[in-house]
Write an enzyme that holds these catalytic residues in place. Structure first.
Site: not given
Ligand SMILES: NC(=O)c1ccc[n+]([C@@H]2O[C@H](COP(=O)([O-])OP(=O)(O)OC[C@H]3O[C@@H](n4cnc5c(N)ncnc54)[C@H](O)[C@@H]3O)[C@@H](O)[C@H]2O)c1
Ligand SMILES: O=C(O)C[C@H](O)C(=O)O
Length: 294
Positions: A7, A9, A32, A94, A118, A171
């Site tokens: 990832g 991003g 990625d 996800n 994620t 979370h």
């Protein structure tokens, strides 16, 4: 040390940038599904690190074999939520991505520890652990540290000084602060600070589209604890097997992080109310895991 990112991003690139500034790394790899993004970020970071009078081999691409030899891999691949969504709304899509990432990590970097970012964080941490088959100490997630940092910011903003305080549990909306363990100087409405902490991520997302600076700093702190073997106590999402009377779900709990990953889960005495809040987080997350087939 070799640090990997799956990832590249907002979170992956911002965390990589943070880590190259504050850690002494030999290699950094960004993977990625959008190859050009990973290559472009790696190129830019390669220029940045020389600008800091430091050097590390920094490469990017879509080929997971680049991760070979990583000591730790930060996984932020996946969809981010938009206004009106909860983190749990991201679970189905996800989880599919986590399963693909897990298979590739096992194939190319099976010895690496994995720090999941994620969302929904605790659910994705569990999925990553389950799908890799790794020791639970080697698969952990960053979420409650971010919640803790945000709570400290709120306490300071409301005129207090947080001496010892942390958030734990999901979370997500059921996150909570074990107030019986908190030490805060000054007159502060702690319940207000906790409530504002629960909703602040979405307030950021509504305004700038995503959160990444505070998450990146928190991920960096966990990476540092592992790569430098600091044995720091950090609220960490980890699969519980009996700790706090809970099993078979990942939750944010105080943990000692070091070279072996989660080296010890710290079990504090919680009040009955705090135990009930932790159990509520566990039930919410187990329900979502059940919907995903776990
Ligand atoms: N745990 C936390 O505290 C925390 C904090 C911030 C963001 N997040 C979560 O992190 C995730 C990423 O957030 P972001 O802002 O960086 O999103 P982003 O869209 O900027 O980056 C996600 C990246 O993942 C890549 N990707 C998607 N599927 C992939 C796959 N199968 N393999 C490899 N790469 C793939 C995309 O190409 C993209 O570059 C989201 O789920 C977000 O909710 C968690
Ligand atoms: O809230 C989000 O969707 C991103 C992340 O989990 C955060 O807390 O900043």
């Amino acid at each position: 040390m070799k640090l990997g990112f799956v990832g590249a991003g907002r979170i992956g690139s911002t965390t990589a940038f943070t880590c190259i500034q504050h850690l002494d790394l030999d290699e950094v790899v960004l993977v990625d599904i959008v190859e050009d993004l990973a290559v472009g970020e790696a190129m830019d970071l390669s220029h940045a690190i020389v600008g800091l009078d430091k050097y590390a081999k920094i490469v990017g691409g879509s080929d997971y074999s680049l991760l070979k030899g990583c000591d730790l891999i930060v996984v932020s691949a996946g969809l981010a939520r938009k206004p009106g969504m909860t983190r749990l709304d991201l679970a189905k899509k996800n989880a599919e991505i986590m399963r693909s990432v897990a298979k590739n990590i096992v194939k190319h970097a099976s010895d690496s520890k994995i720090l999941v970012v994620t969302n929904p964080l605790d659910v994705m941490t569990y999925v990553m652990w389950k799908e890799t088959g790794k020791d639970r100490r080697e698969v952990f997630g960053m979420g409650s540290l971010l919640d803790t940092v945000r709570l400290k910011e709120r306490i300071i903003a409301l005129g207090g000084k947080p001496r010892r305080i942390f958030m734990m549990g999901e979370h997500g909306d059921s996150m909570f602060c074990p107030k019986s363990l908190a030490e805060v100087e000054g007159e502060v409405d702690l319940d207000r600070a906790i409530e504002e902490t629960r909703g602040v991520a979405m307030e950021v997302i509504k305004r700038k589209g995503a959160t990444f600076y505070a998450p990146a700093v928190c991920i960096y702190r966990m990476v540092k604890a592992v790569l430098e073997d600091t044995k720091e106590e950090i609220p960490t999402s980890v699969v519980l097997q009996g700790e706090y009377g809970i099993s078979d779900v990942a939750l944010g709990v105080p943990a000692i992080l070091g070279r072996d990953g989660v080296e010890r889960i710290v079990e504090y005495d919680l009040t009955d109310e705090e135990k009930a809040m932790l159990m509520k987080s566990a039930e919410i997350l187990k329900e979502r895991l059940k919907e995903l087939g776990y």
